[in-house]
Design a protein around this motif. Structure first.
Motif, short mmCIF file in Angstrom:
data_model
loop_
_atom_site.label_atom_id
_atom_site.label_comp_id
_atom_site.label_asym_id
_atom_site.label_seq_id
_atom_site.Cartn_x
_atom_site.Cartn_y
_atom_site.Cartn_z
N THR A 62 12.99 -19.39 39.65
CA THR A 62 11.58 -19.09 39.41
C THR A 62 10.71 -20.14 40.09
O THR A 62 10.96 -21.33 39.96
CB THR A 62 11.30 -19.10 37.89
OG1 THR A 62 12.21 -18.23 37.25
CG2 THR A 62 9.89 -18.67 37.59
N CYS A 103 3.83 -20.26 41.21
CA CYS A 103 3.44 -18.87 41.02
C CYS A 103 2.82 -18.66 39.64
O CYS A 103 1.87 -17.90 39.49
CB CYS A 103 4.67 -17.98 41.21
SG CYS A 103 4.31 -16.24 41.38
N CYS A 126 7.50 -14.14 41.69
CA CYS A 126 7.80 -15.51 41.28
C CYS A 126 9.28 -15.76 41.04
O CYS A 126 9.71 -16.90 40.90
CB CYS A 126 7.07 -15.84 39.97
SG CYS A 126 5.28 -15.69 40.05
#
Length: 110
Positions: free
Chosen positions: A92, A96, A7
């Motif tokens: 990020t 995810c 992620c």
């Protein structure tokens, strides 16, 4: 943490002066971060809040900025003090995290 590894993408300059206790080029480090952030903005990354600089006592500063684009969040930081000159950029992927269980989320939120 293993399930979160895909992620996140992180970047820190490879030059030794950036994390070294004997760092002596904080202005150059900050200019490099400013160039990275300008490049991201030129590629469509949008600031999620105004960048902020916080004093670390009388001896240093910590700069932080956050951006987002297409489901990704990016956090950039530069910390500078007499024995520290450190920069990190981390992106990020929001989607995810949706795959985490409630139990896994509780572990990272604590």
């Amino acid at each position: 943490m293993t399930r979160l590894a895909p992620c996140t993408v992180g970047w820190t300059p490879a030059e030794t002066r950036y994390g070294s206790p004997s760092a002596v080029y904080p202005a150059a480090t900050r200019r490099q971060l400013d160039a990275v952030l300008s490049g991201l903005a030129a590629r469509g990354w949008k600031a999620t809040a105004s960048p902020r600089e916080t004093a670390l006592g009388n001896d240093g500063t910590c700069f932080m900025a956050s951006y987002e684009k297409h489901g990704w969040f990016l956090h950039a930081r530069h910390a500078q003090a007499p024995a520290l000159d450190h920069m990190t950029v981390m992106a990020t992927e929001e989607a995810c995290y949706a795959r985490l269980t409630d139990e896994e989320r509780a572990l990272i939120e604590d």
